[in-house]
Enzyme design. Sequence first.
Site, PDB file in Angstrom:
ATOM      1  N   ASP A   1       3.769  -2.434  15.225  1.00  0.00           N
ATOM      2  CA  ASP A   1       4.124  -1.271  14.373  1.00  0.00           C
ATOM      3  C   ASP A   1       3.194  -0.178  14.448  1.00  0.00           C
ATOM      4  O   ASP A   1       2.165  -0.566  14.411  1.00  0.00           O
ATOM      5  CB  ASP A   1       4.085  -2.080  13.086  1.00  0.00           C
ATOM      6  CG  ASP A   1       4.312  -0.945  12.019  1.00  0.00           C
ATOM      7  OD1 ASP A   1       5.487  -0.703  11.607  1.00  0.00           O
ATOM      8  OD2 ASP A   1       3.527  -0.557  11.222  1.00  0.00           O
TER       9      ASP A   1
ATOM     10  N   TYR B   1      -1.673   7.141  12.793  1.00  0.00           N
ATOM     11  CA  TYR B   1      -2.867   5.991  13.096  1.00  0.00           C
ATOM     12  C   TYR B   1      -3.766   6.516  13.873  1.00  0.00           C
ATOM     13  O   TYR B   1      -5.242   5.796  13.572  1.00  0.00           O
ATOM     14  CB  TYR B   1      -2.320   4.901  13.387  1.00  0.00           C
ATOM     15  CG  TYR B   1      -1.522   4.048  12.448  1.00  0.00           C
ATOM     16  CD1 TYR B   1      -1.204   4.426  11.072  1.00  0.00           C
ATOM     17  CD2 TYR B   1      -0.515   3.144  12.629  1.00  0.00           C
ATOM     18  CE1 TYR B   1      -0.306   3.985  10.042  1.00  0.00           C
ATOM     19  CE2 TYR B   1       0.095   2.514  11.650  1.00  0.00           C
ATOM     20  CZ  TYR B   1       0.295   2.716  10.670  1.00  0.00           C
ATOM     21  OH  TYR B   1       1.111   2.298   9.828  1.00  0.00           O
TER      22      TYR B   1
ATOM     23  N   LYS C   1       6.254   5.899  13.650  1.00  0.00           N
ATOM     24  CA  LYS C   1       6.920   6.859  12.393  1.00  0.00           C
ATOM     25  C   LYS C   1       6.226   8.154  12.793  1.00  0.00           C
ATOM     26  O   LYS C   1       5.222   8.637  12.920  1.00  0.00           O
ATOM     27  CB  LYS C   1       6.027   6.428  11.253  1.00  0.00           C
ATOM     28  CG  LYS C   1       6.125   4.769  11.207  1.00  0.00           C
ATOM     29  CD  LYS C   1       5.238   4.192  10.083  1.00  0.00           C
ATOM     30  CE  LYS C   1       5.156   2.619  10.273  1.00  0.00           C
ATOM     31  NZ  LYS C   1       4.186   2.173  10.840  1.00  0.00           N
TER      32      LYS C   1
ATOM     33  N   HIS D   1       7.855   8.305   7.887  1.00  0.00           N
ATOM     34  CA  HIS D   1       6.617   7.538   7.053  1.00  0.00           C
ATOM     35  C   HIS D   1       6.579   7.689   5.518  1.00  0.00           C
ATOM     36  O   HIS D   1       6.295   6.579   5.079  1.00  0.00           O
ATOM     37  CB  HIS D   1       5.423   8.062   8.041  1.00  0.00           C
ATOM     38  CG  HIS D   1       4.161   6.948   7.919  1.00  0.00           C
ATOM     39  ND1 HIS D   1       3.245   6.845   8.687  1.00  0.00           N
ATOM     40  CD2 HIS D   1       3.838   6.132   7.130  1.00  0.00           C
ATOM     41  CE1 HIS D   1       2.318   6.101   8.540  1.00  0.00           C
ATOM     42  NE2 HIS D   1       2.809   5.483   7.315  1.00  0.00           N
TER      43      HIS D   1
END
Length: 268
Positions: free
Chosen positions: A43, A48, A73, A106
């Site tokens: 994931d 990130y 996302k 997201h």
Amino acid sequence: MQTQQLSNGVEIPVLGFGTYLIKNEDVPAALKTALDTGYRHLDCAHIYGNEVAVGTAIKASGIDRKDLFITSKVWNADQGYDSTLAAYAQTLKDLQLDYLDLYLIHWPNEKNFDLTLDTWRALETLYTEGKVKAIGVSNFSEDQLNQVFAMAKVKPMVNQIERHPYKVQAELGKFDQDNGIVNEGYSPLGHGHMILSDPVITKIAQDHGKTPAQVVLRWQIDTGYVVFPKSSKVARVQENFDIFDFELTPDEIQAIDALDQDKHLNYD
């Protein structure tokens, strides 16, 4: 590995490895540990900030692409039709992949939900053109999902939401299931907010000869969720994977459900 079937027939592993908050310099070792342990569901997300490192680690693993299930996302700053298509292309480049198994919005845009609907149209385009195998959303409420349903040509296949014993999400989870949406739970262990030391959890763990973390992850799966814990510690990564040799009883599931405090540990 157990799987769930998405509404379009795609199989998604019920246990994945989360890459949130893993520093770039820690990604190679963390991903090697996870993949060597047996994880095949990763994931990821653009926000990130580690997708380049994740992509390099995936390539270095030598694992056949068809044996992996990889999610990413689109972040809020990239919402909108054209910008979402561009963001998807960048994510593929960063991850060194030709396609994603799952692409999610997201977060819903709170100030301009029409922009989020344009983003969904872009995801539909990616899906119908065969550039992604499945599409979905993250952090969407029932009302926001209904707004997507009203305009969608393809309904979301996944809703990824915060979910742990102190935030059970019973109503939203049922709504998703009733509409053919697979639930994914993030922050499954609650960031250690006393959940793993809760007497109910520790008693169930003792009864099964398992750790509290394993019990909570099993609760997620036994209640129909896909779940992806994150850890960079070898022992913890392996422990989180060792949850397929037991199941919780209905009474144990009910006892964990009863711990619900409707408590967000992340942004609400």
